[in-house]
Structures are given as structure tokens and as C-alpha cells.
Design a protein around this motif. Structure first.
Motif, PDB file in Angstrom:
ATOM      1  N   VAL A  72       0.845  -1.278  -0.306  1.00 58.33           N
ATOM      2  CA  VAL A  72      -0.134  -0.144  -0.118  1.00 58.33           C
ATOM      3  C   VAL A  72       0.789   1.911   0.012  1.00 58.33           C
ATOM      4  O   VAL A  72       0.317   1.778  -0.625  1.00 58.33           O
ATOM      5  CB  VAL A  72      -0.736  -0.041   1.056  1.00 58.33           C
ATOM      6  CG1 VAL A  72      -2.393   0.983   1.037  1.00 58.33           C
ATOM      7  CG2 VAL A  72      -1.629  -1.054   1.334  1.00 58.33           C
ATOM      8  N   LEU A  73       2.093   1.437   0.551  1.00 57.20           N
ATOM      9  CA  LEU A  73       2.347   2.394   0.950  1.00 57.20           C
ATOM     10  C   LEU A  73       3.943   2.192  -0.214  1.00 57.20           C
ATOM     11  O   LEU A  73       4.721   3.949  -0.213  1.00 57.20           O
ATOM     12  CB  LEU A  73       3.145   2.505   2.253  1.00 57.20           C
ATOM     13  CG  LEU A  73       1.680   2.609   3.578  1.00 57.20           C
ATOM     14  CD1 LEU A  73       2.897   3.009   4.661  1.00 57.20           C
ATOM     15  CD2 LEU A  73       0.993   3.763   3.485  1.00 57.20           C
ATOM     16  N   GLY A  74       4.487   1.508  -0.134  1.00 54.14           N
ATOM     17  CA  GLY A  74       5.666   1.918  -0.777  1.00 54.14           C
ATOM     18  C   GLY A  74       6.618   1.766  -0.231  1.00 54.14           C
ATOM     19  O   GLY A  74       7.050   1.423   0.923  1.00 54.14           O
ATOM     20  N   TRP A  75       7.726   2.853  -0.487  1.00 57.11           N
ATOM     21  CA  TRP A  75       8.640   3.771   0.338  1.00 57.11           C
ATOM     22  C   TRP A  75       8.586   3.988   1.275  1.00 57.11           C
ATOM     23  O   TRP A  75       9.247   4.216   2.520  1.00 57.11           O
ATOM     24  CB  TRP A  75       9.715   4.833  -0.412  1.00 57.11           C
ATOM     25  CG  TRP A  75      10.171   4.599  -1.631  1.00 57.11           C
ATOM     26  CD1 TRP A  75      10.269   3.876  -2.838  1.00 57.11           C
ATOM     27  CD2 TRP A  75      11.638   4.203  -1.516  1.00 57.11           C
ATOM     28  NE1 TRP A  75      11.360   3.484  -3.705  1.00 57.11           N
ATOM     29  CE2 TRP A  75      12.804   4.159  -2.421  1.00 57.11           C
ATOM     30  CE3 TRP A  75      12.348   4.103  -0.440  1.00 57.11           C
ATOM     31  CZ2 TRP A  75      13.682   3.056  -2.330  1.00 57.11           C
ATOM     32  CZ3 TRP A  75      13.615   3.394  -0.502  1.00 57.11           C
ATOM     33  CH2 TRP A  75      14.353   3.657  -1.413  1.00 57.11           C
ATOM     34  N   ALA A  76       7.112   4.856   1.589  1.00 58.99           N
ATOM     35  CA  ALA A  76       6.162   4.866   2.770  1.00 58.99           C
ATOM     36  C   ALA A  76       6.730   4.135   3.682  1.00 58.99           C
ATOM     37  O   ALA A  76       6.610   4.450   5.327  1.00 58.99           O
ATOM     38  CB  ALA A  76       5.182   5.959   2.715  1.00 58.99           C
ATOM     39  N   SER A  77       6.537   2.655   3.468  1.00 55.36           N
ATOM     40  CA  SER A  77       6.815   1.881   4.672  1.00 55.36           C
ATOM     41  C   SER A  77       7.840   2.139   5.787  1.00 55.36           C
ATOM     42  O   SER A  77       7.880   1.786   6.756  1.00 55.36           O
ATOM     43  CB  SER A  77       6.902   0.173   3.962  1.00 55.36           C
ATOM     44  OG  SER A  77       6.729   0.458   2.784  1.00 55.36           O
ATOM     45  N   PHE A  78       9.029   2.598   4.886  1.00 51.31           N
ATOM     46  CA  PHE A  78      10.034   3.230   6.208  1.00 51.31           C
ATOM     47  C   PHE A  78       9.790   4.454   7.337  1.00 51.31           C
ATOM     48  O   PHE A  78       9.615   3.632   8.127  1.00 51.31           O
ATOM     49  CB  PHE A  78      11.222   3.511   5.285  1.00 51.31           C
ATOM     50  CG  PHE A  78      12.168   2.467   4.603  1.00 51.31           C
ATOM     51  CD1 PHE A  78      13.165   2.395   5.837  1.00 51.31           C
ATOM     52  CD2 PHE A  78      11.768   2.389   3.312  1.00 51.31           C
ATOM     53  CE1 PHE A  78      14.491   1.597   5.391  1.00 51.31           C
ATOM     54  CE2 PHE A  78      13.655   1.464   3.390  1.00 51.31           C
ATOM     55  CZ  PHE A  78      13.955   1.402   4.309  1.00 51.31           C
ATOM     56  N   PRO A  79       9.521   5.241   7.018  1.00 58.44           N
ATOM     57  CA  PRO A  79       8.604   5.717   8.144  1.00 58.44           C
ATOM     58  C   PRO A  79       7.440   5.042   9.357  1.00 58.44           C
ATOM     59  O   PRO A  79       7.705   5.032  10.308  1.00 58.44           O
ATOM     60  CB  PRO A  79       7.936   7.469   8.104  1.00 58.44           C
ATOM     61  CG  PRO A  79       8.119   6.930   6.051  1.00 58.44           C
ATOM     62  CD  PRO A  79       8.972   6.060   5.537  1.00 58.44           C
ATOM     63  N   ALA A  80       6.903   4.372   8.192  1.00 57.22           N
ATOM     64  CA  ALA A  80       5.880   4.006   8.953  1.00 57.22           C
ATOM     65  C   ALA A  80       6.245   3.039  10.326  1.00 57.22           C
ATOM     66  O   ALA A  80       5.384   2.543  11.447  1.00 57.22           O
ATOM     67  CB  ALA A  80       3.639   3.189   7.934  1.00 57.22           C
ATOM     68  N   ILE A  81       7.193   1.966   9.499  1.00 61.38           N
ATOM     69  CA  ILE A  81       7.848   0.938  10.450  1.00 61.38           C
ATOM     70  C   ILE A  81       8.236   1.418  11.818  1.00 61.38           C
ATOM     71  O   ILE A  81       8.661   1.205  12.615  1.00 61.38           O
ATOM     72  CB  ILE A  81       8.155  -0.081   9.105  1.00 61.38           C
ATOM     73  CG1 ILE A  81       7.202  -0.900   8.735  1.00 61.38           C
ATOM     74  CG2 ILE A  81       9.198  -0.565  10.625  1.00 61.38           C
ATOM     75  CD1 ILE A  81       8.153  -1.862   7.655  1.00 61.38           C
ATOM     76  N   LEU A  82       9.415   2.535  10.824  1.00 61.14           N
ATOM     77  CA  LEU A  82      10.427   2.920  12.329  1.00 61.14           C
ATOM     78  C   LEU A  82       9.197   3.487  13.327  1.00 61.14           C
ATOM     79  O   LEU A  82       9.679   3.492  14.456  1.00 61.14           O
ATOM     80  CB  LEU A  82      10.952   4.685  11.444  1.00 61.14           C
ATOM     81  CG  LEU A  82      12.054   5.203  12.026  1.00 61.14           C
ATOM     82  CD1 LEU A  82      13.155   4.192  12.531  1.00 61.14           C
ATOM     83  CD2 LEU A  82      11.940   6.169  11.780  1.00 61.14           C
ATOM     84  N   VAL A  83       7.803   4.233  12.999  1.00 64.76           N
ATOM     85  CA  VAL A  83       7.115   4.687  14.408  1.00 64.76           C
ATOM     86  C   VAL A  83       6.927   3.196  15.080  1.00 64.76           C
ATOM     87  O   VAL A  83       7.275   3.529  16.543  1.00 64.76           O
ATOM     88  CB  VAL A  83       6.028   5.654  13.597  1.00 64.76           C
ATOM     89  CG1 VAL A  83       5.474   5.677  14.204  1.00 64.76           C
ATOM     90  CG2 VAL A  83       7.029   6.559  12.901  1.00 64.76           C
ATOM     91  N   GLY A  84       6.229   2.609  13.778  1.00 65.12           N
ATOM     92  CA  GLY A  84       5.368   1.202  14.889  1.00 65.12           C
ATOM     93  C   GLY A  84       6.995   0.672  15.875  1.00 65.12           C
ATOM     94  O   GLY A  84       6.620   0.345  17.216  1.00 65.12           O
ATOM     95  N   LEU A  85       7.919   0.544  14.975  1.00 65.06           N
ATOM     96  CA  LEU A  85       9.185   0.054  15.895  1.00 65.06           C
ATOM     97  C   LEU A  85       9.375   0.911  17.434  1.00 65.06           C
ATOM     98  O   LEU A  85       9.870   0.384  18.235  1.00 65.06           O
ATOM     99  CB  LEU A  85      10.476  -0.325  15.301  1.00 65.06           C
ATOM    100  CG  LEU A  85       9.805  -2.038  14.192  1.00 65.06           C
ATOM    101  CD1 LEU A  85      11.344  -2.026  13.145  1.00 65.06           C
ATOM    102  CD2 LEU A  85       9.789  -3.296  14.739  1.00 65.06           C
ATOM    103  N   LEU A  86      10.075   2.190  16.611  1.00 63.11           N
ATOM    104  CA  LEU A  86      10.009   2.913  17.838  1.00 63.11           C
ATOM    105  C   LEU A  86       8.999   3.044  19.349  1.00 63.11           C
ATOM    106  O   LEU A  86       9.224   2.860  20.572  1.00 63.11           O
ATOM    107  CB  LEU A  86      10.263   3.834  17.764  1.00 63.11           C
ATOM    108  CG  LEU A  86      10.604   5.959  18.439  1.00 63.11           C
ATOM    109  CD1 LEU A  86      11.558   5.513  18.857  1.00 63.11           C
ATOM    110  CD2 LEU A  86      10.110   7.020  17.580  1.00 63.11           C
TER     111      LEU A  86
END
Lengths: 202, 243
Positions: A72-86
Motif C-alpha cells: 500500500v505504501l511503497g517507500w513510505a513503509s520506512f517511516p511507518a515501520i520506524l514509528v511502529g518499531l520505535l
């Protein structure tokens, strides 16, 4: 598949952090105003997804959902996953702050890779899209296992052993996430069809 | 800002099923078997360190590697492996007793899982037997022989050389020396504290609470709000079709 604090050597931690920084930078540039909501919702889904466990024999594994984010997000997965993992690191003590970069890269890089690979299928309709979604969901988990095993192998534990254990433990997760991604992508393609059309034009 | 809100509600209205799905996801984790965090718990029980290694209440660390080291210098005293139930009992290293060193109990469970716990020197300050060979084993003949004049049951923990001196005759009830008294009190406290230790152990095993889960989602909503606010201020034009 969260790597704990203190397992990896400093060069690996630094490399992971650097790669993640690049990914997050690209991801943030790709998020436009209209897609903020989608990014936030999927980040929340990633955050809670890891709380859902599938018992596998004596062990258990949890949902990762990185393939869904990638589709769904493509490259935007990076910030989304970073926030989730943080938030997982801070609130649940899963993983840790120093390994955040490596853990984010291990989850988000497969997501981006699979989204690029599956994009042609996802842009088409019908069965092709379903196949693309399944591949995206399951391959992301497979690649995430291999990336994690690589990070472990580069430090200390043997790559082969870690890879075999991680991949075997995640086979049911791959199947499940493939199916789950098909469902969500199928729904989104009806509710918000523009997601899959406009994504890679930017 | 009003426009931002407008867009938000519009997008949310379009994906009610997605929202419902997410809410269901939040409520699902009622049957936990968390495998991403490994925990290790250790306390001093008499001359031993009792170690418990677990992923969750029902999921123990099978054959996890335990390293007992000096917390300050990193010197490794002992290495061992837990059993199938994640349990391990080790003697307090004599070197650590001599040096009054805090102990770091490190658990490496494999696949990137690792954790540690600190056992402070104060916890085993009552032990003073650097010459003792194996505190974990039952009292040996040598240890029992010396304080035979005293109460044999109290000499189990054997700080033997110190105790053997006051073998003087007299009314026995009032002639308990300090070391014996300390041991008796410690044993009584230990037995009373055992359930409390178990309770602490149990509570340490629970997974993330609902508060933390909801809190995390709250943070994400907040971050989204900040991002939407910044985006709304930066782009005054119609927000469609941005690259």
C-alpha cells in the motif's frame, strides 16, 4: 523477529541506522498530503500486528504486516515501520533503541523491494492483483527473515543456522500474511482505487 | 487546518471497514505467547543463584546460554545452559563473594534474543566462604565436622571457621552467637519471602498491557496530527495531486 539490544556489533548497528535514515528520507518525500491518513493507519496496524501470535508447534511467531505496508505504501513503509518499531521498543521493550535502525531496515527494505517487484501485478485488476498481493505479503516476510539472519550472521551467530530457524518459524506467517494482504488489498482497491494507480508516478 | 480535518474525515469515512479491522486487531491479543522479548530473572537463594529464563509465562527458554559475569569488570565467572523449563541453579561464584562484586546474569537465547539481569553483591553479602568448593552441593563432611558442637541444622550454610570458636558451656538458649542468629533470621525471611519472589516473577511475565497498546496508537494518531498540521501550513493550495 526483533533483534535485542547488545547482540549486534557497532558497525552493523551504524550501517543499519544509516540505511534506515536514507529509506526514511525517501519515504517522507513520497508521502503527500492525501496519503498521511493511510500511512498513519498502517503504522498503527504494524504496531499492533506484532501482538498477534500464531502458535507453531512448541514456539510461536507473530504477524509482521510489512508486506501489507509495502503493497500500500511503497517507500513510505520506512517511516511507518520506524514509528511502529520505535513505539514497540519504548512501550513493550521489544528490540531496543540502538538496534532500531537495523530492525527497521530488516522489515522495511523487504517491504519496499516487494512493492516494486509486485507493482505491475498490483496495478492490474482481478486475479493478477490478488496474486501480486499474496506474493508481496509472503515474500516480504521471507526476505525479512533472511535480512535478520544476515544481520545476526554478520555479527556472531552463524548465518545458516539463524536463517534456517527464522525462515522455518515464519513459513506459517508467510502464508497467513499473504492471505491477509490479499484481503486488505482487495478491499482497498474497491474503496480507494487511486492508491494502486498513482503510487509510483511520483 | 479545517481543510486537514475535512480530508481526514473523508478518508476515514471511505475506509470504515479498515478501521473496524484495525479495532478488531487491537482486541485480538487476549491469548498471548510473546516471542519477541526474552526475560531472565535471578535471585539468591542460600548459597545459590536461582535463574529463570522465559519468553512468556508458558514459553520457557529451552537450553538458553547463561553467562555469570562481574558487572563492573566483565570477567566471566560461570557459563551454563538452562534446562527445558528455562530453569538453572548455580552456586554463587566464590570469587564474586570474595570481591563483593555485583553479578550480571546474561541470557543469550538465540536468533537475536538476549537479556540480562543484575544480582547485587548485597544479595549474597551473608555468604562468606571464599574457600568453599561447592556451595551448591549438600553439606560435605569437612564442613559439618568443625561446627559439630553447635546446632547441626544451622550449620548448613557453613560459614564454618567463624562459628567454631564459641563452643563454651552455658545456658544454650541465650548463647546463640551472632552468625548463627543471622542465619536463622535469613532462613526465616527467605521462606517467608519465597511467595513474594514468586509473585514478582509472575508479574514480570505479563505481556504489554492494554494501556500501553492504546497509548502507542495514541502516539501514532498524535504524530499524524502533527504531520497533517505541518503539511497544511506548508501547502496552502488545494492539497490534491502533490508529488
Amino acid at each position: 523477529m526483533h533483534i535485542s539490544e547488545g547482540v549486534l556489533s557497532v558497525p552493523i548497528l551504524a550501517a543499519g541506522a544509516a540505511l534506515t535514515a536514507v529509506g526514511v528520507f525517501i519515504g517522507l518525500r513520497k508521502i503527500d498530503y492525501d496519503r498521511l491518513v493511510t500511512v498513519a493507519i498502517l503504522s498503527a496496524a504494524f504496531f499492533v500486528g506484532s501482538l498477534i501470535h500464531i502458535p507453531i508447534g512448541p514456539s510461536s511467531a507473530h504477524l509482521i504486516l510489512n508486506g501489507l505496508l509495502g503493497a500500500v505504501l511503497g517507500w513510505a513503509s520506512f517511516p511507518a515501520i520506524l514509528v511502529g518499531l520505535l513505539l514497540q521498543a519504548v512501550l513493550f521493550q521489544y528490540g531496543g533503541l540502538t538496534v532500531l535502525g537495523v530492525n527497521t531496515f530488516d522489515m522495511a527494505a523487504p517491504a519496499v523491494l516487494c512493492s516494486v517487484l509486485c507493482a505491475p501485478l498490483l496495478r492490474r485488476g482481478g486475479k493478477a492483483r490478488a496474486v501480486g498481493a499474496f506474493l508481496c505479503g509472503s515474500l516480504s516476510v521471507l526476505l525479512a527473515s533472511l535480512f535478520t539472519a544476515t544481520a545476526l550472521g554478520l555479527t556472531d551467530e552463524g548465518f545458516k543456522q539463524a536463517a534456517v530457524t527464522l525462515v522455518l518459524a515464519h513459513v506459517p506467517v508467510m502464508l497467513l500474511e499473504g492471505g491477509f494482504t490479499v484481503l486488505v488489498v482487495g478491499y482497498l482497491s474497491k474503496a480507494m482505487p487511486e492508491i494502486f494507480q498513482t503510487r509510483f508516478t511520483a | 487546518m479545517r481543510r486537514a480535518l475535512c480530508i481526514t474525515t473523508r478518508s476515514l469515512n471511505r475506509s470504515p471497514a479498515l478501521l473496524a479491522l484495525l479495532l478488531t486487531l487491537c482486541l485480538l491479543p487476549a491469548t498471548p505467547a510473546w516471542a519477541h522479548k526474552v526475560s531472565v530473572f535471578a535471585f539468591v537463594d542460600g548459597p545459590n543463584i536461582v535463574i529463570d529464563a522465559f519468553y512468556s509465562k508458558s514459553n520457557k527458554v529451552n537450553h538458553g546460554k547463561i553467562t555469570v559475569q562481574n558487572a563492573a569488570s566483565g570477567e566471566v565467572y560461570l557459563t551454563a545452559t538452562t534446562d527445558e523449563n528455562g530453569a538453572l541453579t548455580l552456586p554463587v561464584p566464590p570469587k564474586a563473594i570474595a570481591a563483593k562484586a555485583d553479578l550480571r546474569i546474561l541470557l543469550v537465547a538465540g536468533e537475536g534474543h538476549q537479556n540480562d539481569v543484575l544480582v547485587t553483591a548485597a544479595e549474597f553479602a551473608g555468604l562468606k566462604a571464599p574457600a568453599q568448593a561447592k556451595p551448591a552441593s549438600p553439606p560435605e563432611a569437612k564442613a559439618v565436622a568443625k561446627p559439630a558442637a553447635n546446632k547441626p541444622d544451622a550449620s548448613k550454610n557453613a560459614a564454618a571457621p567463624a562459628v567454631s570458636a564459641p563452643a563454651a558451656p552455658g545456658p544454650q538458649a541465650s548463647q546463640i552467637d551472632e552468625a548463627t542468629l543471622t542465619r536463622i533470621v535469613e532462613q526465616a525471611v527467605d521462606s517467608r519471602m519465597a511467595p513474594v519472589k514468586r509473585l514478582l516473577l509472575e508479574s514480570a511475565r505479563s505481556g504489554p498491557s492494554l494501556t500501553e497498546i492504546i497509548g502507542g496508537i495514541g502516539y501514532i494518531v498524535g504524530l499524524f496530527g502533527v504531520a497533517a498540521f505541518i503539511a497544511a501550513r506548508r501547502k496552502p493550495g488545494p492539497p490534491k495531486g502533490q508529488a
